[in-house]
Scaffold this motif. Sequence first.
Motif, PDB file in Angstrom:
ATOM      1  N   SER A  45       3.593  46.833  51.503  1.00 46.99           N
ATOM      2  CA  SER A  45       2.269  46.761  50.910  1.00 46.99           C
ATOM      3  C   SER A  45       2.374  47.077  49.418  1.00 46.99           C
ATOM      4  N   GLN A  46       1.301  46.795  48.710  1.00 46.58           N
ATOM      5  CA  GLN A  46       1.269  47.156  47.295  1.00 46.58           C
ATOM      6  C   GLN A  46       1.375  48.676  47.145  1.00 46.58           C
ATOM      7  N   ARG A  47       0.789  49.400  48.083  1.00 43.10           N
ATOM      8  CA  ARG A  47       0.870  50.862  48.041  1.00 43.10           C
ATOM      9  C   ARG A  47       2.312  51.333  48.213  1.00 43.10           C
ATOM     10  N   ASP A  48       3.074  50.672  49.103  1.00 44.15           N
ATOM     11  CA  ASP A  48       4.484  51.026  49.291  1.00 44.15           C
ATOM     12  C   ASP A  48       5.241  50.881  47.980  1.00 44.15           C
ATOM     13  N   LEU A  49       5.022  49.751  47.307  1.00 43.25           N
ATOM     14  CA  LEU A  49       5.700  49.525  46.034  1.00 43.25           C
ATOM     15  C   LEU A  49       5.250  50.549  45.008  1.00 43.25           C
ATOM     16  N   MET A  50       3.964  50.810  44.967  1.00 40.56           N
ATOM     17  CA  MET A  50       3.416  51.780  44.014  1.00 40.56           C
ATOM     18  C   MET A  50       4.093  53.140  44.191  1.00 40.56           C
ATOM     19  N   GLU A  51       4.260  53.562  45.428  1.00 41.97           N
ATOM     20  CA  GLU A  51       4.897  54.850  45.702  1.00 41.97           C
ATOM     21  C   GLU A  51       6.365  54.841  45.299  1.00 41.97           C
ATOM     22  N   GLN A  52       7.073  53.754  45.612  1.00 44.14           N
ATOM     23  CA  GLN A  52       8.487  53.676  45.257  1.00 44.14           C
ATOM     24  C   GLN A  52       8.693  53.618  43.744  1.00 44.14           C
ATOM     25  N   MET A  53       7.736  53.042  43.040  1.00 40.22           N
ATOM     26  CA  MET A  53       7.838  52.943  41.585  1.00 40.22           C
ATOM     27  C   MET A  53       7.374  54.231  40.901  1.00 40.22           C
ATOM     28  N   GLY A  54       6.639  55.070  41.626  1.00 42.14           N
ATOM     29  CA  GLY A  54       6.109  56.285  41.021  1.00 42.14           C
ATOM     30  C   GLY A  54       4.868  56.023  40.181  1.00 42.14           C
ATOM     31  N   TRP A  55       4.204  54.902  40.446  1.00 42.98           N
ATOM     32  CA  TRP A  55       2.994  54.559  39.720  1.00 42.98           C
ATOM     33  C   TRP A  55       1.822  55.331  40.307  1.00 42.98           C
ATOM     34  N   LYS A  56       0.979  55.860  39.441  1.00 37.73           N
ATOM     35  CA  LYS A  56      -0.169  56.663  39.889  1.00 37.73           C
ATOM     36  C   LYS A  56      -1.473  55.866  39.921  1.00 37.73           C
ATOM     37  N   GLN A  57      -1.603  54.867  39.067  1.00 38.24           N
ATOM     38  CA  GLN A  57      -2.832  54.079  38.982  1.00 38.24           C
ATOM     39  C   GLN A  57      -2.936  53.138  40.186  1.00 38.24           C
ATOM     40  N   PRO A  58      -4.093  53.094  40.863  1.00 39.58           N
ATOM     41  CA  PRO A  58      -4.227  52.229  42.027  1.00 39.58           C
ATOM     42  C   PRO A  58      -4.078  50.744  41.700  1.00 39.58           C
ATOM     43  N   ASN A  59      -4.325  50.352  40.459  1.00 38.64           N
ATOM     44  CA  ASN A  59      -4.239  48.940  40.096  1.00 38.64           C
ATOM     45  C   ASN A  59      -2.922  48.591  39.399  1.00 38.64           C
ATOM     46  N   SER A  60      -1.927  49.455  39.482  1.00 36.57           N
ATOM     47  CA  SER A  60      -0.656  49.236  38.796  1.00 36.57           C
ATOM     48  C   SER A  60       0.054  47.974  39.263  1.00 36.57           C
ATOM     49  N   VAL A  61       0.082  47.743  40.562  1.00 37.05           N
ATOM     50  CA  VAL A  61       0.774  46.570  41.094  1.00 37.05           C
ATOM     51  C   VAL A  61       0.025  45.305  40.674  1.00 37.05           C
ATOM     52  N   THR A  62      -1.288  45.334  40.738  1.00 38.73           N
ATOM     53  CA  THR A  62      -2.090  44.193  40.302  1.00 38.73           C
ATOM     54  C   THR A  62      -1.848  43.908  38.827  1.00 38.73           C
ATOM     55  N   ASN A  63      -1.802  44.964  38.012  1.00 38.57           N
ATOM     56  CA  ASN A  63      -1.522  44.778  36.583  1.00 38.57           C
ATOM     57  C   ASN A  63      -0.146  44.164  36.379  1.00 38.57           C
TER      58      ASN A  63
END
Length: 135
Positions: A17-35
């Motif tokens: 999921s986008q959330r999985d990637l967000m966590e692995q990347m250490g991104w905090k913003q919920p729209n980081s993957v979309t950006n």
Amino acid sequence: MYLGSRLKELLAKKHMSQRDLMEQMGWKQPNSVTNFMNNNPTAESLDKVASVLGVSVSYFFDEGERGAKGYFCGNVDNHNSFNCSEGVDKALALLEQSIKDKIESSQREARLSERVIAELEARIACLEAQLAKKK
């Protein structure tokens, strides 16, 4: 040309999921993957996402006439990207530094593992000595 839509396809293939990637990347913003998908990400972000997902940076580019080099040369207005004269050199320098960092990290982990193994071996020897005394 940069194709952020390939990230969505790749996540689906990897059942992430986008959330999985967000966590692995250490991104905090919920729209980081979309950006990342909809904007022109930095070379550093591209490298890290590619590494996390096990693909090359070129995966995110159209292999047409411009390819990845065109991305770095074509985004002079985005301060997070590169201009043509220094783009390729900076991208290569970032990739080289990333590789060096990964090597150093691996070497640190190897040294730590060696210390842990030595400590465990010492504890085992101590326990074996204690068991031998009890017999």
